[in-house]
Design a protein around this motif. Sequence first.
Motif, PDB file in Angstrom:
ATOM      1  N   ARG A  73       0.812  -1.218   0.000  1.00  0.00           N
ATOM      2  CA  ARG A  73       0.000   0.000   0.000  1.00  0.00           C
ATOM      3  C   ARG A  73       0.843   1.265   0.000  1.00  0.00           C
ATOM      4  NH1 ARG A  73      -3.520  -2.096   4.726  1.00  0.00           N
ATOM      5  NH2 ARG A  73      -4.615  -3.766   3.669  1.00  0.00           N
ATOM      6  N   VAL A  74       1.990   1.219   0.675  1.00  0.00           N
ATOM      7  CA  VAL A  74       2.800   2.427   0.847  1.00  0.00           C
ATOM      8  C   VAL A  74       3.747   2.660  -0.334  1.00  0.00           C
ATOM      9  CG1 VAL A  74       4.566   3.474   2.320  1.00  0.00           C
ATOM     10  CG2 VAL A  74       2.624   2.306   3.352  1.00  0.00           C
ATOM     11  N   LYS A  77       3.137   5.215  -3.218  1.00  0.00           N
ATOM     12  CA  LYS A  77       3.179   6.631  -2.844  1.00  0.00           C
ATOM     13  C   LYS A  77       4.591   7.201  -2.938  1.00  0.00           C
ATOM     14  CE  LYS A  77      -0.772   6.191   0.181  1.00  0.00           C
ATOM     15  NZ  LYS A  77      -1.303   6.263   1.520  1.00  0.00           N
ATOM     16  N   PHE A  78       5.596   6.345  -2.811  1.00  0.00           N
ATOM     17  CA  PHE A  78       6.979   6.807  -2.773  1.00  0.00           C
ATOM     18  C   PHE A  78       7.781   6.486  -4.029  1.00  0.00           C
ATOM     19  CE2 PHE A  78       5.838   6.361   1.708  1.00  0.00           C
ATOM     20  CZ  PHE A  78       6.192   7.614   2.172  1.00  0.00           C
TER      21      PHE A  78
END
Length: 93
Positions: A73-74, A77-78
């Motif tokens: 999930r993270v 974003k990065f």
Amino acid sequence: MYREDRLPQSPKEGLIFMLIISIISVNTIAPIIMGLQFGFSKGNYLETLKVIPIMWIIVIILVRFVAGPLVGRVMPKFVGQTDGFNARVLLNT
């Protein structure tokens, strides 16, 4: 979508990869921590070997069912489209 050749490509390869990495990690990290805490000796190492199978199972479960979904999930974003293999592995770790 681009697939990285240096990573496992199938569930079987992923399982073998996870087993190898986790066995190396657990057999390295646990004895070092126990040695630093209680002193480096053969007796302490043998005591560590009694705990390693239980900890290994716990680590596998946590990585598979907690860390994996969180990273999934993270990461988007990065990580950008132009980020390379090293950046993705660093962020994944």
